[in-house]
Design an enzyme around this catalytic site. Structure first.
Site, PDB file in Angstrom:
ATOM      1  N   HIS A   1       0.745   1.919  -3.494  1.00  6.09           N
ATOM      2  CA  HIS A   1       1.860   2.527  -2.771  1.00  6.09           C
ATOM      3  C   HIS A   1       3.193   1.894  -3.179  1.00  6.09           C
ATOM      4  CE1 HIS A   1      -0.944   4.569  -0.064  1.00  6.09           C
ATOM      5  NE2 HIS A   1       0.085   5.151   0.528  1.00  6.09           N
TER       6      HIS A   1
ATOM      7  N   ARG B   1       3.740  -1.287   3.390  1.00  7.28           N
ATOM      8  CA  ARG B   1       2.315  -1.633   3.322  1.00  7.28           C
ATOM      9  C   ARG B   1       2.044  -2.996   3.959  1.00  7.28           C
ATOM     10  NH1 ARG B   1      -0.431   2.491   3.131  1.00  7.28           N
ATOM     11  NH2 ARG B   1      -2.131   1.704   1.848  1.00  7.28           N
TER      12      ARG B   1
ATOM     13  N   HIS C   1      -1.436  -4.679   3.048  1.00  4.98           N
ATOM     14  CA  HIS C   1      -1.225  -5.418   1.805  1.00  4.98           C
ATOM     15  C   HIS C   1      -0.507  -6.724   2.083  1.00  4.98           C
ATOM     16  CE1 HIS C   1      -2.535  -2.713  -1.405  1.00  4.98           C
ATOM     17  NE2 HIS C   1      -2.013  -1.711  -0.728  1.00  4.98           N
TER      18      HIS C   1
ATOM     19  N   ASP D   1       0.989  -8.563  -3.194  1.00  4.29           N
ATOM     20  CA  ASP D   1       0.491  -7.251  -3.610  1.00  4.29           C
ATOM     21  C   ASP D   1       1.654  -6.288  -3.792  1.00  4.29           C
ATOM     22  OD1 ASP D   1      -1.980  -8.412  -2.976  1.00  4.29           O
ATOM     23  OD2 ASP D   1      -2.249  -7.244  -1.149  1.00  4.29           O
TER      24      ASP D   1
END
Length: 275
Positions: A177, A210, A216, A220
């Site tokens: 994402h 995220r 996440h 990340d």
């Protein structure tokens, strides 16, 4: 180490279902009415799979236990959880859903005009067609390390509960994402250069959603941006991408008169909450 074509083909076949289950629906060539959680296709992006930037050649391994980097990830995760389920959580939940035609509209306020399949079909097509390239480019590293996601460690809720079990099997590092959001922000910054700072910032926030979602870690998200930038750099050499980019630039000139349908003041207030 780079993957052979055979290995890449097997890898992308294996992650297709995971991408869909994780909310990353790749439907670049599907008419808007067909883009739904039930009726979606894993479509071809601009690049052949073997032409995607190799995340294994670009990214380091994820942070290891006992490292300062992992401690930083955990502190950033705690800060995100401390925000609670307020306006920033709601925006992060909306950013998580790439399944519907409304997904590209996340950048409307930053662009200063409505982005949608109806209002800006050329811009929407550019964004949707690049989505497979941006998302799939992260999967070499994802599959190599299969990093556990934050909700698996802290036991707290995430903003995509319907996909929790599938996401447990999908590597957290790097964030697809985040690659998509940052890549879209870079593309839109070229299409609307006088709004470039806002668009790049929205791309960063799209990825950081995220972390807010407890899906996440900070690293990340950060390394996802790097992959997004690498993909956009590669796309600029593709003639089909360039043709669509020019069409999007022309469309943006006329679209400037169409105000976003989103509540931009509310979105700005949510984005001002920075954990």
């Amino acid at each position: 180490m780079t993957m052979t074509r055979k290995c890449r083909t097997a890898l992308f076949s294996a992650v297709a279902v995971m991408l869909l289950a994780g909310g990353i629906v790749i439907a670049a060539d599907v008419p808007p009415a067909m883009t739904s959680p039930v009726n979606t296709l894993l479509a071809q992006g601009y690049l052949a799979r073997e032409a995607l930037p190799d995340s294994l050649a670009i990214l380091p391994a994820p942070p290891t236990e006992g490292s300062a980097a992992l401690a930083r990830d955990r502190e950033a995760s705690k800060a995100a959880l401390a925000l609670g389920k307020g306006a920033r959580w709601d925006l992060a939940t909306a950013d998580a859903d790439l399944r519907t035609p409304a997904a590209t509209g996340a950048f409307s306020c930053a662009a200063g005009f409505e982005i949608s399949p109806q209002a800006t079909p050329a811009i929407d097509r550019l964004m949707r067609r690049s989505l497979p390239d941006l998302g799939l480019a992260t999967y070499g590293v994802k599959e190599r390390y299969k990093r556990a996601r934050p909700f698996m460690e802290n036991g707290e809720a995430n903003c995509s509960p319907d996909y929790t079990e599938m996401l447990r099997k999908d590597g957290s590092y790097p964030s697809g994402h985040s690659a998509i959001g940052f890549g879209w922000g870079l593309m839109l910054a070229e299409i609307v250069p006088d709004r470039s700072a806002r668009l790049v910032a929205r791309g960063i926030a799209f990825g950081d959603s995220r972390r807010i979602c407890n899906l996440h870690w900070l690293s990340d998200v950060e390394q996802g941006r790097l992959m997004g930038a690498a993909v956009v750099a590669r796309l600029r050499a593709d003639p089909r991408f360039q043709a669509d980019l020019q069409a999007a630039k022309a469309e943006a000139i006329a679209a400037r008169s169409t105000a976003p349908s989103r509540n931009c003041a509310q979105e700005d207030a949510a984005l001002a909450q920075k954990p």
